[in-house]
Design a protein around this motif. Structure first.
Motif, PDB file in Angstrom:
ATOM      1  N   TYR A 194     -16.347  46.804  63.036  1.00 62.48           N
ATOM      2  CA  TYR A 194     -16.437  45.541  62.824  1.00 62.48           C
ATOM      3  C   TYR A 194     -14.949  45.601  63.493  1.00 62.48           C
ATOM      4  O   TYR A 194     -14.008  46.188  63.672  1.00 62.48           O
ATOM      5  N   GLN A 195     -14.643  44.550  64.305  1.00 65.95           N
ATOM      6  CA  GLN A 195     -14.003  44.187  65.012  1.00 65.95           C
ATOM      7  C   GLN A 195     -13.471  41.684  65.235  1.00 65.95           C
ATOM      8  O   GLN A 195     -14.324  41.330  65.050  1.00 65.95           O
ATOM      9  N   PHE A 221     -24.774  50.195  60.337  1.00 68.89           N
ATOM     10  CA  PHE A 221     -23.454  48.881  60.296  1.00 68.89           C
ATOM     11  C   PHE A 221     -22.973  49.992  61.169  1.00 68.89           C
ATOM     12  O   PHE A 221     -22.572  51.422  60.142  1.00 68.89           O
ATOM     13  N   PHE A 267     -20.130  43.215  65.957  1.00 71.51           N
ATOM     14  CA  PHE A 267     -20.212  44.179  65.489  1.00 71.51           C
ATOM     15  C   PHE A 267     -20.715  45.096  65.760  1.00 71.51           C
ATOM     16  O   PHE A 267     -21.825  44.637  67.076  1.00 71.51           O
ATOM     17  N   ASN A 286     -16.133  38.535  59.342  1.00 73.00           N
ATOM     18  CA  ASN A 286     -15.988  39.943  58.916  1.00 73.00           C
ATOM     19  C   ASN A 286     -17.421  40.250  58.030  1.00 73.00           C
ATOM     20  O   ASN A 286     -16.900  41.150  57.510  1.00 73.00           O
ATOM     21  N   PRO A 333     -20.913  41.968  57.883  1.00 74.28           N
ATOM     22  CA  PRO A 333     -21.824  43.009  58.452  1.00 74.28           C
ATOM     23  C   PRO A 333     -22.704  42.428  57.721  1.00 74.28           C
ATOM     24  O   PRO A 333     -22.807  42.501  56.588  1.00 74.28           O
ATOM     25  N   GLY A 336     -16.129  37.344  64.924  1.00 70.03           N
ATOM     26  CA  GLY A 336     -16.191  38.551  64.151  1.00 70.03           C
ATOM     27  C   GLY A 336     -16.730  39.533  65.646  1.00 70.03           C
ATOM     28  O   GLY A 336     -18.542  39.011  65.471  1.00 70.03           O
TER      29      GLY A 336
END
Lengths: 114, 118
Positions: B50-51, B47, B35, A100, A102, B33
Protein backbone atom coordinates in the motif's frame (compact mmCIF):
# COMPACT_ATOMS: atom_id res chain seq x y z
CA UNK A 1 -4.32 -14.84 6.37
CA UNK A 2 -7.67 -13.11 6.75
CA UNK A 3 -10.35 -15.56 7.86
CA UNK A 4 -12.62 -15.55 4.83
CA UNK A 5 -14.31 -18.69 3.61
CA UNK A 6 -16.31 -18.92 0.44
CA UNK A 7 -18.62 -21.80 -0.32
CA UNK A 8 -18.98 -23.64 -2.53
CA UNK A 9 -15.60 -23.41 -4.26
CA UNK A 10 -17.00 -24.76 -7.50
CA UNK A 11 -20.53 -25.04 -8.78
CA UNK A 12 -22.16 -26.05 -12.02
CA UNK A 13 -25.80 -25.13 -12.44
CA UNK A 14 -28.38 -24.89 -15.16
CA UNK A 15 -29.82 -21.78 -16.72
CA UNK A 16 -32.85 -20.53 -14.85
CA UNK A 17 -32.04 -22.03 -11.47
CA UNK A 18 -31.39 -19.90 -8.38
CA UNK A 19 -27.92 -20.08 -6.88
CA UNK A 20 -26.63 -18.83 -3.54
CA UNK A 21 -22.97 -18.26 -2.77
CA UNK A 22 -21.85 -17.82 0.82
CA UNK A 23 -19.08 -15.76 2.32
CA UNK A 24 -18.13 -16.20 5.96
CA UNK A 25 -15.58 -14.09 7.81
CA UNK A 26 -14.06 -14.42 11.25
CA UNK A 27 -12.46 -10.95 11.33
CA UNK A 28 -15.54 -9.04 12.52
CA UNK A 29 -15.00 -6.54 9.70
CA UNK A 30 -17.83 -4.17 8.94
CA UNK A 31 -17.48 -4.06 5.15
CA UNK A 32 -18.05 -6.98 2.83
CA UNK A 33 -18.04 -7.09 -0.95
CA UNK A 34 -18.94 -9.40 -3.79
CA UNK A 35 -16.94 -9.17 -7.01
CA UNK A 36 -16.95 -11.09 -10.23
CA UNK A 37 -13.82 -11.59 -12.30
CA UNK A 38 -13.97 -12.13 -16.03
CA UNK A 39 -11.22 -12.05 -18.68
CA UNK A 40 -10.85 -8.58 -20.13
CA UNK A 41 -13.02 -7.00 -17.45
CA UNK A 42 -10.92 -7.38 -14.36
CA UNK A 43 -12.73 -7.22 -11.04
CA UNK A 44 -16.22 -5.75 -11.06
CA UNK A 45 -18.19 -4.96 -7.94
CA UNK A 46 -21.61 -6.61 -7.71
CA UNK A 47 -22.87 -5.59 -4.27
CA UNK A 48 -21.40 -4.53 -1.00
CA UNK A 49 -22.44 -4.30 2.61
CA UNK A 50 -21.53 -1.75 5.25
CA UNK A 51 -23.23 -3.47 8.15
CA UNK A 52 -25.87 -5.97 9.13
CA UNK A 53 -28.83 -5.51 6.80
CA UNK A 54 -27.08 -2.57 5.12
CA UNK A 55 -26.26 -3.28 1.50
CA UNK A 56 -25.89 -1.36 -1.71
CA UNK A 57 -25.43 -2.02 -5.41
CA UNK A 58 -22.17 -2.05 -7.25
CA UNK A 59 -21.54 -1.58 -10.94
CA UNK A 60 -22.93 -4.95 -12.16
CA UNK A 61 -25.79 -5.71 -9.79
CA UNK A 62 -28.51 -6.71 -12.27
CA UNK A 63 -29.60 -10.31 -11.71
CA UNK A 64 -28.00 -10.49 -8.27
CA UNK A 65 -29.24 -9.92 -4.75
CA UNK A 66 -27.47 -10.05 -1.42
CA UNK A 67 -28.28 -10.43 2.22
CA UNK A 68 -26.38 -9.87 5.43
CA UNK A 69 -28.22 -11.02 8.51
CA UNK A 70 -25.07 -11.41 10.62
CA UNK A 71 -21.77 -9.57 10.64
CA UNK A 72 -19.89 -12.68 9.62
CA UNK A 73 -22.05 -13.82 6.69
CA UNK A 74 -22.70 -12.22 3.31
CA UNK A 75 -24.79 -14.15 0.81
CA UNK A 76 -24.93 -13.58 -2.93
CA UNK A 77 -27.96 -14.93 -4.78
CA UNK A 78 -28.38 -15.28 -8.49
CA UNK A 79 -32.13 -15.11 -8.85
CA UNK A 80 -32.28 -17.06 -12.11
CA UNK A 81 -28.86 -18.00 -13.37
CA UNK A 82 -27.88 -17.14 -16.94
CA UNK A 83 -24.86 -18.17 -18.98
CA UNK A 84 -23.53 -14.60 -18.75
CA UNK A 85 -23.16 -15.14 -15.02
CA UNK A 86 -20.57 -17.84 -15.55
CA UNK A 87 -17.62 -16.31 -13.74
CA UNK A 88 -15.32 -16.47 -10.78
CA UNK A 89 -16.89 -14.79 -7.76
CA UNK A 90 -14.82 -13.28 -4.99
CA UNK A 91 -15.89 -12.14 -1.58
CA UNK A 92 -13.77 -9.48 0.09
CA UNK A 93 -13.75 -7.74 3.44
CA UNK A 94 -12.29 -4.56 4.85
CA UNK A 95 -12.15 -3.05 8.29
CA UNK A 96 -13.04 0.38 6.96
CA UNK A 97 -13.22 2.54 3.87
CA UNK A 98 -10.32 4.82 4.62
CA UNK A 99 -7.94 5.35 1.74
CA UNK A 100 -5.47 3.12 3.55
CA UNK A 101 -7.86 0.19 4.00
CA UNK A 102 -7.04 -2.78 1.79
CA UNK A 103 -9.48 -5.46 0.83
CA UNK A 104 -8.79 -9.03 1.83
CA UNK A 105 -10.22 -11.71 -0.38
CA UNK A 106 -11.63 -15.17 -0.09
CA UNK A 107 -10.39 -17.90 -2.41
CA UNK A 108 -13.19 -17.47 -4.90
CA UNK A 109 -16.06 -19.53 -6.26
CA UNK A 110 -15.98 -20.75 -9.83
CA UNK A 111 -19.54 -20.81 -11.13
CA UNK A 112 -20.51 -22.36 -14.43
CA UNK A 113 -24.02 -21.87 -15.79
CA UNK A 114 -24.89 -24.35 -18.54
CA UNK B 1 -12.02 7.04 -18.86
CA UNK B 2 -9.89 4.49 -17.11
CA UNK B 3 -8.89 5.62 -13.66
CA UNK B 4 -6.30 2.87 -13.30
CA UNK B 5 -4.22 1.92 -16.31
CA UNK B 6 -1.86 -1.01 -16.47
CA UNK B 7 -0.30 -0.80 -19.89
CA UNK B 8 1.59 -4.09 -19.87
CA UNK B 9 -0.74 -7.04 -20.47
CA UNK B 10 2.19 -9.44 -20.15
CA UNK B 11 5.76 -9.27 -18.90
CA UNK B 12 8.67 -11.69 -18.79
CA UNK B 13 11.61 -11.57 -16.41
CA UNK B 14 14.56 -13.83 -15.77
CA UNK B 15 14.77 -15.42 -12.36
CA UNK B 16 16.79 -13.35 -9.86
CA UNK B 17 16.37 -10.16 -11.89
CA UNK B 18 14.25 -7.16 -10.92
CA UNK B 19 11.07 -6.25 -12.75
CA UNK B 20 8.85 -3.17 -12.78
CA UNK B 21 5.12 -3.38 -13.36
CA UNK B 22 3.53 -0.12 -14.44
CA UNK B 23 0.45 1.52 -13.02
CA UNK B 24 -0.83 4.99 -13.79
CA UNK B 25 -3.88 6.49 -12.18
CA UNK B 26 -6.20 9.40 -12.65
CA UNK B 27 -7.71 11.30 -9.77
CA UNK B 28 -8.42 14.86 -8.76
CA UNK B 29 -8.42 13.96 -5.06
CA UNK B 30 -5.52 15.01 -2.88
CA UNK B 31 -6.04 12.06 -0.57
CA UNK B 32 -6.00 8.56 -2.00
CA UNK B 33 -4.45 5.18 -1.50
CA UNK B 34 -2.83 2.84 -3.98
CA UNK B 35 -2.71 -0.93 -3.62
CA UNK B 36 -1.11 -3.84 -5.41
CA UNK B 37 -2.46 -7.37 -5.43
CA UNK B 38 -1.05 -10.65 -6.70
CA UNK B 39 -3.18 -13.41 -8.20
CA UNK B 40 -1.27 -16.65 -8.82
CA UNK B 41 -2.64 -19.36 -11.08
CA UNK B 42 -4.33 -20.94 -8.06
CA UNK B 43 -6.70 -17.98 -8.12
CA UNK B 44 -6.52 -16.28 -4.74
CA UNK B 45 -6.07 -12.51 -4.50
CA UNK B 46 -3.21 -11.53 -2.23
CA UNK B 47 -2.68 -8.00 -0.93
CA UNK B 48 0.97 -7.02 -1.42
CA UNK B 49 1.61 -3.37 -0.68
CA UNK B 50 0.00 0.00 0.00
CA UNK B 51 1.06 3.58 -0.74
CA UNK B 52 -0.74 6.64 0.58
CA UNK B 53 -0.83 9.85 -1.42
CA UNK B 54 0.69 11.78 1.47
CA UNK B 55 3.42 9.28 2.17
CA UNK B 56 6.77 10.89 1.55
CA UNK B 57 8.65 7.65 1.24
CA UNK B 58 8.06 4.85 -1.21
CA UNK B 59 6.42 1.84 0.40
CA UNK B 60 8.40 -1.35 0.75
CA UNK B 61 7.41 -4.86 1.82
CA UNK B 62 10.19 -7.38 1.57
CA UNK B 63 11.08 -7.80 -2.12
CA UNK B 64 8.23 -5.53 -3.16
CA UNK B 65 8.57 -1.80 -3.40
CA UNK B 66 6.45 0.88 -4.89
CA UNK B 67 7.98 3.54 -7.11
CA UNK B 68 5.54 6.34 -6.38
CA UNK B 69 5.77 9.40 -8.62
CA UNK B 70 2.92 11.64 -7.59
CA UNK B 71 3.38 14.33 -10.23
CA UNK B 72 3.32 11.70 -12.95
CA UNK B 73 0.46 9.86 -11.24
CA UNK B 74 2.28 6.60 -11.39
CA UNK B 75 2.65 3.86 -8.78
CA UNK B 76 4.85 1.18 -10.28
CA UNK B 77 5.48 -2.07 -8.47
CA UNK B 78 9.09 -3.20 -8.34
CA UNK B 79 9.85 -6.81 -7.56
CA UNK B 80 13.49 -7.42 -6.76
CA UNK B 81 15.29 -10.74 -7.18
CA UNK B 82 12.39 -12.41 -9.00
CA UNK B 83 11.48 -15.94 -8.04
CA UNK B 84 9.54 -18.56 -9.96
CA UNK B 85 6.73 -18.16 -7.46
CA UNK B 86 6.31 -14.55 -8.53
CA UNK B 87 4.69 -15.73 -11.77
CA UNK B 88 1.15 -14.40 -11.45
CA UNK B 89 -1.29 -11.67 -12.43
CA UNK B 90 -0.69 -8.38 -10.66
CA UNK B 91 -3.42 -5.81 -10.13
CA UNK B 92 -3.14 -2.16 -9.22
CA UNK B 93 -6.03 -0.50 -7.39
CA UNK B 94 -6.89 2.89 -5.94
CA UNK B 95 -9.21 4.18 -3.26
CA UNK B 96 -10.10 7.87 -3.40
CA UNK B 97 -11.21 9.97 -0.47
CA UNK B 98 -13.75 11.83 -2.56
CA UNK B 99 -16.81 9.65 -2.07
CA UNK B 100 -18.19 9.72 1.42
CA UNK B 101 -17.87 6.84 3.80
CA UNK B 102 -19.52 3.69 2.58
CA UNK B 103 -19.22 4.59 -1.09
CA UNK B 104 -15.46 4.77 -1.01
CA UNK B 105 -14.65 1.74 -3.09
CA UNK B 106 -11.56 0.34 -4.77
CA UNK B 107 -11.00 1.07 -8.45
CA UNK B 108 -9.14 -1.66 -10.28
CA UNK B 109 -6.79 -1.95 -13.22
CA UNK B 110 -7.03 -4.86 -15.64
CA UNK B 111 -3.81 -6.44 -14.49
CA UNK B 112 -0.40 -7.47 -15.80
CA UNK B 113 0.59 -11.08 -16.25
CA UNK B 114 4.15 -11.73 -15.10
CA UNK B 115 6.09 -14.83 -16.10
CA UNK B 116 9.38 -15.56 -14.38
CA UNK B 117 11.73 -17.66 -16.49
CA UNK B 118 14.23 -20.04 -14.88
Amino acid sequence: DAGITQSPRHKVTETGTPVTLRCHQTENHRYMYWYRQDPGHGLRLIHYSYGVKDTDKGEVSDGYSVSRSKTEDFLLTLESATSSQTSVYFCAISAGTGVNSPLHFGNGTRLTVT
Amino acid sequence: AQKITQTQPGMFVQEKEAVTLDCTYDTSDQSYGLFWYKQPSSGEMIFLIYQGSYDEQNATEGRYSLNFQKARKSANLVISASQLGDSAMYFCAMREADNAGNNRKLIWGLGTSLAVNP
